[in-house]
Design a protein around this motif. Structure first.
Motif, PDB file in Angstrom:
ATOM      1  N   ALA A 376       0.686  -1.075  -0.062  1.00 21.07           N
ATOM      2  CA  ALA A 376      -0.157  -0.025  -0.100  1.00 21.07           C
ATOM      3  C   ALA A 376       0.710   1.418   0.070  1.00 21.07           C
ATOM      4  O   ALA A 376       0.631   2.226  -0.640  1.00 21.07           O
ATOM      5  CB  ALA A 376      -0.877   0.053   1.110  1.00 21.07           C
ATOM      6  N   LEU A 377       1.873   1.262   0.765  1.00 20.44           N
ATOM      7  CA  LEU A 377       2.630   2.415   0.785  1.00 20.44           C
ATOM      8  C   LEU A 377       3.560   2.548  -0.647  1.00 20.44           C
ATOM      9  O   LEU A 377       3.675   3.692  -1.072  1.00 20.44           O
ATOM     10  CB  LEU A 377       4.059   2.174   2.161  1.00 20.44           C
ATOM     11  CG  LEU A 377       3.354   2.171   3.384  1.00 20.44           C
ATOM     12  CD1 LEU A 377       4.665   1.854   4.075  1.00 20.44           C
ATOM     13  CD2 LEU A 377       2.894   3.676   3.487  1.00 20.44           C
ATOM     14  N   ALA A 378       3.556   1.396  -1.138  1.00 16.94           N
ATOM     15  CA  ALA A 378       4.488   1.647  -2.636  1.00 16.94           C
ATOM     16  C   ALA A 378       3.504   2.268  -3.542  1.00 16.94           C
ATOM     17  O   ALA A 378       3.808   3.165  -4.389  1.00 16.94           O
ATOM     18  CB  ALA A 378       4.635   0.056  -3.098  1.00 16.94           C
ATOM     19  N   ILE A 379       2.152   1.884  -3.458  1.00 17.56           N
ATOM     20  CA  ILE A 379       1.311   2.717  -4.154  1.00 17.56           C
ATOM     21  C   ILE A 379       1.214   4.157  -3.997  1.00 17.56           C
ATOM     22  O   ILE A 379       1.192   4.777  -4.991  1.00 17.56           O
ATOM     23  CB  ILE A 379      -0.166   2.119  -4.085  1.00 17.56           C
ATOM     24  CG1 ILE A 379      -0.215   0.587  -4.678  1.00 17.56           C
ATOM     25  CG2 ILE A 379      -1.239   2.936  -4.735  1.00 17.56           C
ATOM     26  CD1 ILE A 379      -1.702  -0.141  -4.442  1.00 17.56           C
ATOM     27  N   ALA A 380       1.203   4.417  -2.747  1.00 18.02           N
ATOM     28  CA  ALA A 380       1.393   6.012  -2.476  1.00 18.02           C
ATOM     29  C   ALA A 380       2.730   6.655  -2.941  1.00 18.02           C
ATOM     30  O   ALA A 380       2.628   7.739  -3.255  1.00 18.02           O
ATOM     31  CB  ALA A 380       1.511   5.957  -0.929  1.00 18.02           C
ATOM     32  N   ALA A 422      -6.006   1.772  -0.726  1.00 18.83           N
ATOM     33  CA  ALA A 422      -5.035   2.653  -0.883  1.00 18.83           C
ATOM     34  C   ALA A 422      -4.898   3.526  -2.121  1.00 18.83           C
ATOM     35  O   ALA A 422      -4.664   4.743  -2.135  1.00 18.83           O
ATOM     36  CB  ALA A 422      -3.483   1.946  -0.842  1.00 18.83           C
ATOM     37  N   GLU A 423      -5.195   2.671  -3.370  1.00 15.89           N
ATOM     38  CA  GLU A 423      -5.020   3.428  -4.496  1.00 15.89           C
ATOM     39  C   GLU A 423      -6.060   4.546  -4.688  1.00 15.89           C
ATOM     40  O   GLU A 423      -5.955   5.695  -5.369  1.00 15.89           O
ATOM     41  CB  GLU A 423      -5.697   2.535  -5.642  1.00 15.89           C
ATOM     42  CG  GLU A 423      -5.361   2.954  -7.188  1.00 15.89           C
ATOM     43  CD  GLU A 423      -5.761   1.835  -8.058  1.00 15.89           C
ATOM     44  OE1 GLU A 423      -5.858   2.218  -9.271  1.00 15.89           O
ATOM     45  OE2 GLU A 423      -6.091   0.772  -7.802  1.00 15.89           O
ATOM     46  N   GLN A 424      -7.515   4.295  -4.119  1.00 19.38           N
ATOM     47  CA  GLN A 424      -8.456   5.171  -3.931  1.00 19.38           C
ATOM     48  C   GLN A 424      -8.115   6.400  -3.161  1.00 19.38           C
ATOM     49  O   GLN A 424      -8.447   7.614  -3.356  1.00 19.38           O
ATOM     50  CB  GLN A 424      -9.731   4.537  -3.387  1.00 19.38           C
ATOM     51  CG  GLN A 424     -11.065   5.216  -3.435  1.00 19.38           C
ATOM     52  CD  GLN A 424     -12.087   4.622  -2.921  1.00 19.38           C
ATOM     53  OE1 GLN A 424     -12.146   4.020  -1.942  1.00 19.38           O
ATOM     54  NE2 GLN A 424     -13.054   4.633  -3.635  1.00 19.38           N
ATOM     55  N   MET A 425      -7.525   6.049  -2.002  1.00 19.68           N
ATOM     56  CA  MET A 425      -6.872   7.183  -0.919  1.00 19.68           C
ATOM     57  C   MET A 425      -6.115   8.049  -1.650  1.00 19.68           C
ATOM     58  O   MET A 425      -5.727   9.294  -1.533  1.00 19.68           O
ATOM     59  CB  MET A 425      -6.704   6.754   0.261  1.00 19.68           C
ATOM     60  CG  MET A 425      -7.471   6.005   1.001  1.00 19.68           C
ATOM     61  SD  MET A 425      -6.953   5.234   2.675  1.00 19.68           S
ATOM     62  CE  MET A 425      -8.234   4.698   3.511  1.00 19.68           C
ATOM     63  N   VAL A 426      -4.980   7.405  -2.486  1.00 17.94           N
ATOM     64  CA  VAL A 426      -3.978   8.457  -3.221  1.00 17.94           C
ATOM     65  C   VAL A 426      -4.527   9.212  -4.330  1.00 17.94           C
ATOM     66  O   VAL A 426      -4.151  10.437  -4.346  1.00 17.94           O
ATOM     67  CB  VAL A 426      -2.952   7.444  -3.699  1.00 17.94           C
ATOM     68  CG1 VAL A 426      -1.983   8.257  -4.648  1.00 17.94           C
ATOM     69  CG2 VAL A 426      -2.225   6.575  -2.897  1.00 17.94           C
ATOM     70  N   GLY A 427      -5.673   8.824  -4.747  1.00 24.46           N
ATOM     71  CA  GLY A 427      -6.189   9.772  -5.674  1.00 24.46           C
ATOM     72  C   GLY A 427      -5.699  10.228  -6.965  1.00 24.46           C
ATOM     73  O   GLY A 427      -4.601   9.532  -7.336  1.00 24.46           O
ATOM     74  N   SER A 428      -6.073  11.196  -7.742  1.00 26.73           N
ATOM     75  CA  SER A 428      -5.335  11.475  -9.060  1.00 26.73           C
ATOM     76  C   SER A 428      -4.236  12.391  -8.855  1.00 26.73           C
ATOM     77  O   SER A 428      -3.463  12.518  -9.807  1.00 26.73           O
ATOM     78  CB  SER A 428      -6.679  12.319  -9.869  1.00 26.73           C
ATOM     79  OG  SER A 428      -7.009  13.590  -9.216  1.00 26.73           O
TER      80      SER A 428
END
Length: 445
Positions: A376-380, A422-428
């Motif tokens: 998840a951190l990697a996605i961020a 996580a992807e949703q939280m990171v957003g655009s």
């Protein structure tokens, strides 16, 4: 019916009809139509179990019969999801029916729609333990899935850009060799990975006789497949028919696949499947001659894990892999499991910076750590591909079982769900005022 098909475009490769219909460039099969009458309902179910084919008034019976033919041709059980069959004349799509079932007559409409539930329940009984699994989607007592559960199973999101919106992050289920060369086990793994929401599955290919030394192959090795390491490795390798099976299955399920190719013979072997992507894993990062060969001779996407390497390897890769369509750089630590202190997810941010300058580069993370947090951190940090080892149950003698996520439990589904969150939280990344926020202390005009 015919005018609407023509108006919307002929999109199917095959049409089965009882009407006078032709489709240029498409195959059309004609079959007789049998109308439903009060005194022949028993004959309808007899036809369903027979070898002949007709277009039934209860059209889904003909569709299920075609599905059974597909199952027989493929030699394996098929699953059909019945979506939109609510069997209620007063609700759903049935409410909009005007001419197909009962022109202007609500009583006839009720009869023609609701009576189909009777035939459907008969089908469920007759198809029990057959080569066809019928999954009704809805809220009826015989429904196996709700609409929400169906969306989860096939990773359809209703929140990120609309139904079916593509995820920016590709989640890869790394099967390693945990299929043990067993095609039935392999199929179960692929189906489970797809149901959990993975975008891709990854396999491995190596030429056992040339990749390992004679001494390694002759060394003792305890496994169910023999007494030597050669016995073990030969059993785990998939052959051409196995990969053709994987290719057909993945196309059928709507999931992508690729493979780590560990040597030149395996790379040449894999080209027959016209892969859009191949992987060169960390384990062969010192095989520079072979890596250079792939760099010169492959134009598709290349996935590279960077475990056991430093900045000099990165420089070499960027100088060599200039011909491939995309270059995935996956931060990786090759310890199984990776200690938290060694995950070094920050490297993904570095790869993201490289991709900003060169869009052909795609940052990612190959997870050998326990759990989901590092992924998840990697996605961020900017990862657009996450790779995770999976297994099918616990096997004491198998490689990497401590790291792999068990597909026989909900663990991998939960892992994928965490990544989607996580992807949703990171957003655009584009700053905007959202509908969920408002000014508490607005200045009066």
């Amino acid at each position: 019916m015919k005018p609407s098909l023509v108006a919307n475009g002929l999109r199917s490769r095959l049409y089965i009809t009882s009407a006078d219909f032709s489709a240029p460039g498409r195959e059309v099969l004609h079959a007789p139509f049998v109308p439903l009458q009060n005194d022949n309902s028993d004959l309808l179910m007899q036809r369903f179990l027979s070898d002949g084919f007709v277009v039934e008034d209860v059209l889904f019976l003909s569709a299920l019969k075609i599905a059974r033919q597909v199952a027989r041709a493929r030699g394996r059980r098929q699953t059909v999801y019945m979506v939109g069959f609510d069997f209620r004349a007063e609700a759903g799509i049935s409410e909009a029916i005007t001419h197909d079932y009962a022109p202007g007559n609500s009583a006839d409409r009720f009869f023609r729609v609701s009576m189909q539930e009777f035939f459907f329940l008969n089908c469920l009984y007759m198809l029990k333990d057959s080569d066809l699994e019928v999954v009704h989607v809805g809220d009826r007592s015989f429904s196996k899935l709700s609409a929400e559960e169906l969306n989860q199973r096939f990773n359809v999101s209703l929140d990120r850009g609309g139904a079916g919106a593509a995820s920016k992050v590709q989640v890869t289920a790394e099967l390693t060799t945990n299929h043990f060369g067993d095609r039935q086990r392999l199929e179960r793994m692929i189906r489970a990975a797809r149901a959990a929401g993975a975008d891709l599955v990854k396999l491995q290919k190596r030429n056992v006789d040339t990749f390992y030394t004679a001494e390694q192959l002759a060394s003792p090795y305890v496994s169910p497949f023999g007494k030597t390491f050669a016995d073990y490795r030969h059993q785990l390798e998939l052959d051409r028919d196995d990969f053709a099976f994987v290719d057909a299955l993945c196309r059928d399920l709507g999931i992508g696949w690729f493979a780590s190719v560990l040597d030149q013979p395996s790379f040449e072997f894999m080209l027959q499947f016209e892969p859009q992507m191949v992987k060169l894993p960390s384990t062969i990062s010192e095989h520079r001659q072979y890596l250079g060969y792939v760099a010169q001779n492959y134009r598709g996407a290349v996935v590279l894990s960077t475990g056991m390497t430093g900045p000099d390897y990165e420089e070499w890769l960027l100088a060599q892999f200039v011909n491939c369509r995309s270059l995935y750089l996956l931060q990786c630590n090759s310890a199984y499991p990776t200690p938290n202190a060694d995950c070094n997810v920050g490297v993904v941010g570095h790869y993201k910076a490289l991709s900003d300058a060169e869009p052909r580069i795609i940052p990612g993370y190959s997870s050998h750590d326990m759990g989901w947090l590092a992924s998840a951190l990697a996605i961020a940090a900017g990862a657009r591909m996450i790779e995770k080892h999976v297994k099918l149950g616990n096997t004491e003698w198998a490689h990497f079982d401590a790291v792999a996520v068990d597909l026989t439990t909900a663990d991998f589904r939960d892992y994928v769900a965490r990544l989607r969150e996580a992807e949703q939280m990171v957003g655009s990344g584009t700053k905007a005022v959202n509908a969920s926020e408002h000014h508490k202390y607005r200045i009066a005009a």
